[in-house]
Motif scaffolding. Structure first.
Motif, PDB file in Angstrom:
ATOM      1  N   VAL A 265       2.477 -31.481  43.903  1.00  0.00           N
ATOM      2  CA  VAL A 265       2.708 -31.823  45.397  1.00  0.00           C
ATOM      3  C   VAL A 265       3.204 -32.958  45.527  1.00  0.00           C
ATOM      4  O   VAL A 265       3.993 -33.346  46.510  1.00  0.00           O
ATOM      5  CB  VAL A 265       1.048 -31.455  45.750  1.00  0.00           C
ATOM      6  CG1 VAL A 265       1.398 -31.940  47.354  1.00  0.00           C
ATOM      7  CG2 VAL A 265       0.670 -30.272  45.892  1.00  0.00           C
ATOM      8  N   TYR A 266       2.824 -34.071  44.889  1.00  0.00           N
ATOM      9  CA  TYR A 266       3.337 -35.182  44.966  1.00  0.00           C
ATOM     10  C   TYR A 266       4.792 -35.745  44.541  1.00  0.00           C
ATOM     11  O   TYR A 266       5.528 -36.298  45.363  1.00  0.00           O
ATOM     12  CB  TYR A 266       2.445 -36.457  44.420  1.00  0.00           C
ATOM     13  CG  TYR A 266       1.025 -36.494  44.793  1.00  0.00           C
ATOM     14  CD1 TYR A 266       0.748 -36.571  46.166  1.00  0.00           C
ATOM     15  CD2 TYR A 266      -0.084 -36.114  44.070  1.00  0.00           C
ATOM     16  CE1 TYR A 266      -0.679 -36.797  46.726  1.00  0.00           C
ATOM     17  CE2 TYR A 266      -1.520 -35.987  44.461  1.00  0.00           C
ATOM     18  CZ  TYR A 266      -1.576 -36.269  45.872  1.00  0.00           C
ATOM     19  OH  TYR A 266      -2.902 -36.503  46.291  1.00  0.00           O
ATOM     20  N   VAL A 267       5.223 -34.951  43.633  1.00  0.00           N
ATOM     21  CA  VAL A 267       6.678 -34.947  43.086  1.00  0.00           C
ATOM     22  C   VAL A 267       7.617 -34.292  44.392  1.00  0.00           C
ATOM     23  O   VAL A 267       8.649 -34.672  44.740  1.00  0.00           O
ATOM     24  CB  VAL A 267       6.754 -34.172  41.810  1.00  0.00           C
ATOM     25  CG1 VAL A 267       8.317 -34.067  41.529  1.00  0.00           C
ATOM     26  CG2 VAL A 267       6.130 -35.235  40.572  1.00  0.00           C
ATOM     27  N   GLY A 268       6.994 -33.285  44.883  1.00  0.00           N
ATOM     28  CA  GLY A 268       7.672 -32.556  45.859  1.00  0.00           C
ATOM     29  C   GLY A 268       7.455 -33.573  47.111  1.00  0.00           C
ATOM     30  O   GLY A 268       8.714 -33.423  47.742  1.00  0.00           O
ATOM     31  N   PHE A 269       6.714 -34.065  47.289  1.00  0.00           N
ATOM     32  CA  PHE A 269       6.738 -35.075  48.515  1.00  0.00           C
ATOM     33  C   PHE A 269       7.723 -36.204  48.183  1.00  0.00           C
ATOM     34  O   PHE A 269       8.651 -36.520  49.222  1.00  0.00           O
ATOM     35  CB  PHE A 269       5.168 -35.557  48.662  1.00  0.00           C
ATOM     36  CG  PHE A 269       5.387 -37.090  49.606  1.00  0.00           C
ATOM     37  CD1 PHE A 269       5.649 -36.858  50.855  1.00  0.00           C
ATOM     38  CD2 PHE A 269       5.139 -38.390  48.697  1.00  0.00           C
ATOM     39  CE1 PHE A 269       5.732 -37.923  51.764  1.00  0.00           C
ATOM     40  CE2 PHE A 269       5.298 -39.458  49.758  1.00  0.00           C
ATOM     41  CZ  PHE A 269       5.528 -39.179  50.969  1.00  0.00           C
ATOM     42  N   ILE A 270       7.794 -36.827  47.095  1.00  0.00           N
ATOM     43  CA  ILE A 270       8.660 -37.624  46.798  1.00  0.00           C
ATOM     44  C   ILE A 270      10.026 -37.434  47.015  1.00  0.00           C
ATOM     45  O   ILE A 270      10.990 -37.976  47.357  1.00  0.00           O
ATOM     46  CB  ILE A 270       8.617 -38.301  45.472  1.00  0.00           C
ATOM     47  CG1 ILE A 270       7.122 -39.222  45.247  1.00  0.00           C
ATOM     48  CG2 ILE A 270       9.592 -39.250  44.874  1.00  0.00           C
ATOM     49  CD1 ILE A 270       6.666 -39.599  43.847  1.00  0.00           C
ATOM     50  N   ILE A 271      10.321 -36.119  46.652  1.00  0.00           N
ATOM     51  CA  ILE A 271      11.818 -35.538  46.421  1.00  0.00           C
ATOM     52  C   ILE A 271      12.135 -35.333  47.767  1.00  0.00           C
ATOM     53  O   ILE A 271      13.243 -35.719  48.465  1.00  0.00           O
ATOM     54  CB  ILE A 271      11.877 -34.104  45.743  1.00  0.00           C
ATOM     55  CG1 ILE A 271      11.778 -34.511  44.329  1.00  0.00           C
ATOM     56  CG2 ILE A 271      13.117 -33.467  46.160  1.00  0.00           C
ATOM     57  CD1 ILE A 271      11.494 -33.176  43.587  1.00  0.00           C
ATOM     58  N   PHE A 272      11.179 -34.512  48.901  1.00  0.00           N
ATOM     59  CA  PHE A 272      11.574 -34.531  49.994  1.00  0.00           C
ATOM     60  C   PHE A 272      11.644 -35.949  50.824  1.00  0.00           C
ATOM     61  O   PHE A 272      12.625 -36.055  51.796  1.00  0.00           O
ATOM     62  CB  PHE A 272      10.567 -33.715  50.945  1.00  0.00           C
ATOM     63  CG  PHE A 272      10.661 -32.350  50.758  1.00  0.00           C
ATOM     64  CD1 PHE A 272      11.657 -31.540  51.542  1.00  0.00           C
ATOM     65  CD2 PHE A 272      10.467 -31.375  49.756  1.00  0.00           C
ATOM     66  CE1 PHE A 272      11.809 -30.034  51.446  1.00  0.00           C
ATOM     67  CE2 PHE A 272      10.305 -30.195  49.921  1.00  0.00           C
ATOM     68  CZ  PHE A 272      11.239 -29.450  50.581  1.00  0.00           C
ATOM     69  N   ALA A 273      10.826 -36.768  50.569  1.00  0.00           N
ATOM     70  CA  ALA A 273      10.972 -38.211  51.335  1.00  0.00           C
ATOM     71  C   ALA A 273      12.211 -38.977  51.037  1.00  0.00           C
ATOM     72  O   ALA A 273      12.845 -39.329  51.904  1.00  0.00           O
ATOM     73  CB  ALA A 273       9.682 -38.919  50.974  1.00  0.00           C
ATOM     74  N   VAL A 274      12.632 -38.805  49.521  1.00  0.00           N
ATOM     75  CA  VAL A 274      13.988 -39.550  49.376  1.00  0.00           C
ATOM     76  C   VAL A 274      15.068 -38.872  49.940  1.00  0.00           C
ATOM     77  O   VAL A 274      16.038 -39.576  50.461  1.00  0.00           O
ATOM     78  CB  VAL A 274      13.920 -39.428  47.772  1.00  0.00           C
ATOM     79  CG1 VAL A 274      15.635 -39.958  47.364  1.00  0.00           C
ATOM     80  CG2 VAL A 274      13.146 -40.445  47.279  1.00  0.00           C
ATOM     81  N   LEU A 275      15.014 -37.650  50.113  1.00  0.00           N
ATOM     82  CA  LEU A 275      16.220 -36.916  50.693  1.00  0.00           C
ATOM     83  C   LEU A 275      16.190 -36.946  51.994  1.00  0.00           C
ATOM     84  O   LEU A 275      17.205 -37.229  52.859  1.00  0.00           O
ATOM     85  CB  LEU A 275      15.946 -35.376  50.541  1.00  0.00           C
ATOM     86  CG  LEU A 275      16.215 -34.679  49.118  1.00  0.00           C
ATOM     87  CD1 LEU A 275      15.927 -33.274  48.924  1.00  0.00           C
ATOM     88  CD2 LEU A 275      17.810 -35.117  48.579  1.00  0.00           C
ATOM     89  N   SER A 276      14.923 -37.269  52.712  1.00  0.00           N
ATOM     90  CA  SER A 276      15.027 -37.462  54.126  1.00  0.00           C
ATOM     91  C   SER A 276      15.539 -38.788  54.543  1.00  0.00           C
ATOM     92  O   SER A 276      16.291 -39.080  55.700  1.00  0.00           O
ATOM     93  CB  SER A 276      13.593 -37.023  54.933  1.00  0.00           C
ATOM     94  OG  SER A 276      12.793 -38.191  54.560  1.00  0.00           O
TER      95      SER A 276
END
Length: 110
Positions: free
Chosen positions: A14-25
């Motif tokens: 879940v935290y890796v998913g958050f990091i990916i979405f945060a960097v993309l945003s």
């Protein structure tokens, strides 16, 4: 039943998913990620000229940040949130996607 009772995998996913979405945003909000937007990156120059690239990137970035924040909330508060929060999160994500599509085709046009 809590949200943590439904999870069968490791929490770091879940935290890796958050990091990916945060960097993309962050990349999209800064206006430099137009190559990440499907459909826009393959459009012809005439079709791209119909859209305001900065507004389109910011719209997509804000939508991605909403999903990132939702993932963070689900990861941090999984021991507190009830299990039906998954359905609430799914509804928020679907509404977010619909709003992104509508805004991308209305306010982002020149």
């Amino acid at each position: 039943m809590k949200l943590a009772d439904l999870s069968t995998g490791p929490d770091w996913v879940v935290y890796v998913g958050f990091i990916i979405f945060a960097v993309l945003s962050i990349v999209l909000i800064s206006g430099h990620g137009s190559w990440l937007i499907s459909g826009y990156n393959t459009a012809s120059k005439e079709e791209k000229a119909k859209y305001n690239e900065k507004k389109l990137c910011r719209t997509m970035g804000i939508g991605m940040s909403i999903i990132a924040i939702l993932l963070l909330i689900m990861g941090v508060f999984e021991n507190i949130l009830p299990a039906f929060f998954v359905y609430i999160a799914l509804g928020i994500i679907l509404a977010d996607v619909v709003i992104i599509i509508v805004l991308g085709n209305t306010i982002c046009r020149r």
